[in-house]
Design a protein around this motif. Sequence first.
Motif, PDB file in Angstrom:
ATOM      1  N   GLN A  57       2.192   2.664   4.529  1.00  0.00           N
ATOM      2  CA  GLN A  57       2.179   3.215   3.165  1.00  0.00           C
ATOM      3  C   GLN A  57       1.006   4.164   3.034  1.00  0.00           C
ATOM      4  O   GLN A  57      -0.102   3.840   3.448  1.00  0.00           O
ATOM      5  CB  GLN A  57       2.013   2.101   2.140  1.00  0.00           C
ATOM      6  N   LEU A  58       1.239   5.294   2.438  1.00  0.00           N
ATOM      7  CA  LEU A  58       0.169   6.278   2.213  1.00  0.00           C
ATOM      8  C   LEU A  58       0.269   6.789   0.782  1.00  0.00           C
ATOM      9  O   LEU A  58       1.320   6.693   0.145  1.00  0.00           O
ATOM     10  CB  LEU A  58       0.320   7.474   3.146  1.00  0.00           C
ATOM     11  N   GLY A  59      -0.840   7.391   0.303  1.00  0.00           N
ATOM     12  CA  GLY A  59      -0.818   8.056  -0.999  1.00  0.00           C
ATOM     13  C   GLY A  59      -1.040   7.103  -2.154  1.00  0.00           C
ATOM     14  O   GLY A  59      -1.415   5.948  -1.964  1.00  0.00           O
ATOM     15  N   PRO A  60      -0.802   7.594  -3.381  1.00  0.00           N
ATOM     16  CA  PRO A  60      -1.023   6.791  -4.583  1.00  0.00           C
ATOM     17  C   PRO A  60      -0.157   5.533  -4.576  1.00  0.00           C
ATOM     18  O   PRO A  60       0.890   5.493  -3.933  1.00  0.00           O
ATOM     19  CB  PRO A  60      -0.610   7.731  -5.729  1.00  0.00           C
ATOM     20  N   GLU A  61      -0.599   4.522  -5.319  1.00  0.00           N
ATOM     21  CA  GLU A  61       0.143   3.253  -5.305  1.00  0.00           C
ATOM     22  C   GLU A  61       1.135   3.154  -6.462  1.00  0.00           C
ATOM     23  O   GLU A  61       1.707   2.091  -6.700  1.00  0.00           O
ATOM     24  CB  GLU A  61      -0.844   2.074  -5.349  1.00  0.00           C
ATOM     25  N   ASP A  62       1.300   4.246  -7.187  1.00  0.00           N
ATOM     26  CA  ASP A  62       2.305   4.191  -8.243  1.00  0.00           C
ATOM     27  C   ASP A  62       3.297   5.347  -8.084  1.00  0.00           C
ATOM     28  O   ASP A  62       3.216   6.125  -7.137  1.00  0.00           O
ATOM     29  CB  ASP A  62       1.632   4.221  -9.622  1.00  0.00           C
ATOM     30  N   GLY A  63       4.220   5.432  -9.006  1.00  0.00           N
ATOM     31  CA  GLY A  63       5.232   6.485  -8.926  1.00  0.00           C
ATOM     32  C   GLY A  63       6.400   6.037  -8.067  1.00  0.00           C
ATOM     33  O   GLY A  63       6.339   5.019  -7.372  1.00  0.00           O
ATOM     34  N   VAL A  64       7.481   6.801  -8.145  1.00  0.00           N
ATOM     35  CA  VAL A  64       8.672   6.486  -7.338  1.00  0.00           C
ATOM     36  C   VAL A  64       8.322   6.708  -5.870  1.00  0.00           C
ATOM     37  O   VAL A  64       7.927   7.808  -5.489  1.00  0.00           O
ATOM     38  CB  VAL A  64       9.853   7.393  -7.744  1.00  0.00           C
ATOM     39  N   PRO A  65       8.464   5.683  -5.044  1.00  0.00           N
ATOM     40  CA  PRO A  65       8.097   5.860  -3.638  1.00  0.00           C
ATOM     41  C   PRO A  65       9.075   6.767  -2.911  1.00  0.00           C
ATOM     42  O   PRO A  65      10.267   6.822  -3.249  1.00  0.00           O
ATOM     43  CB  PRO A  65       8.138   4.440  -3.069  1.00  0.00           C
ATOM     44  N   LEU A  66       8.541   7.456  -1.917  1.00  0.00           N
ATOM     45  CA  LEU A  66       9.363   8.319  -1.067  1.00  0.00           C
ATOM     46  C   LEU A  66       9.475   7.644   0.299  1.00  0.00           C
ATOM     47  O   LEU A  66       8.464   7.454   0.991  1.00  0.00           O
ATOM     48  CB  LEU A  66       8.701   9.697  -0.937  1.00  0.00           C
TER      49      LEU A  66
END
Lengths: 267, 267
Positions: free
Chosen positions: B12-21
Amino acid sequence: MSVDGVDFVHRQLGPEDGVPLILLIHLAGNLDNWDPRVVDGLAARRRVITFGNRGVGGSGGSTPDTIEAMAHDAVRFIRALGFDQVDLFGLSMGGFITQVIAEEEPHLVRKVILAGTGPAGGHGIDKVPALAVQATIKGTLTRQDPKLSLFFTDTASGRRAGRALLQRLEERTDNRDRDISLPSFRAQLKAVRRWGRRTPSDLSAIRQPALVANGENDRMVPSQNTIGLAARLPRSELIPLYPDAGHGGIFQYHEDFVARALGFLES
Amino acid sequence: MSVDGVDFVHRQLGPEDGVPLILLIHLAGNLDNWDPRVVDGLAARRRVITFGNRGVGGSGGSTPDTIEAMAHDAVRFIRALGFDQVDLFGLSMGGFITQVIAEEEPHLVRKVILAGTGPAGGHGIDKVPALAVQATIKGTLTRQDPKLSLFFTDTASGRRAGRALLQRLEERTDNRDRDISLPSFRAQLKAVRRWGRRTPSDLSAIRQPALVANGENDRMVPSQNTIGLAARLPRSELIPLYPDAGHGGIFQYHEDFVARALGFLES
């Protein structure tokens, strides 16, 4: 040198007299697939000639898809060099070719060395193409030279010997041979499969002295083929199978092999 | 993480919220086959998850031999992570899997990005396995990574882009994923061949917004498949095909691609 319009790449090493020793390389191999320790070791006392058969590496023409046709091409090359007597040293597929030449040209061939090879119709030889292709793909997936798994045992000393060979094969930096093309590799695969499916020969027609060698655990051309050659060739001498070694046994034990090969050729 | 007894490797990379890609990789690929510029570029603004499907790289279990089964495994993995809405980004075979998931799980999938891929029954897709195997063997014979010929054009800038990608793929030194096994690669080849031979889908059942990308000269999944996807997907947006680029076009033009992908996901 050009023979009937086909340019054969070749290298000559060692003294310029004596019965020349012609080296016939394995499936997919070119001039640079010979272990320099073996070639230089033999050339210390014998006139050694490596060559690329029709369509292989820098040699012109298209690679035939039978061992017999490869043998005829090799004979044309040898005769074009002006030789009327030679010794042959064939490794793996080169050993198949060597057997055909020895049988068909009893006056041309004085002695033969057969390493990591087997007779027509020999056990498991029809599986060599599938094994080679599998190892090639697996090698790509694991970023590892397929020769490590095909030529060496999967033990600490086998892996060490494999890595050492790969390094030696990179020693030459100038005037390296061209890699084999995909169509030539395909034609060779077909030829090897056909050799493996041929009616087994009784080998009695090969009358020359033959030195036979291999590792004890060859997973390409199973070692029992080496034993079979030694048992059925009328005038054979078997080097005890090299321990913890496979198809590349003569490279892994190059010192011992060179000494025995020279002794055999000079006896 | 373990799902029904199968351990799926993932990052997992990037911010921990939002719709995951969720990223779905190509044939024979593992976590380390994603261009770090693309993954890091997307992760600068989106929660990005790469994973190894069943039997691939470090993931347990055995790789299924249909794209549909791979899609079902991916859905199980996504749901086990607790997500009820995701975006999907599939490259090549990963794009086949993405299409199946998008069609079968309209509520789970919000948007899709399809790169270097094509529809079931698409032109030339049944030839991908033979091409991949050929390039693998040729790559071994020439000691060159097959990705250079499969993913890039044979021009000065194509070759340069290929070498640059190979270097980027080596940047990560710690905790690399395992290489794919030969049986898993074989199962994938079978799945891809089946996908290529399927009755062409009309794609009208994929209702999600779709961003479609490729190089203009893809010799693996011919670029006309990309055009076909853009033409037949009900809600598609086509990135103009990347010039002098092939199957790896989105890696060759990673800056442009990342910018457009982020724009698409955030619009």
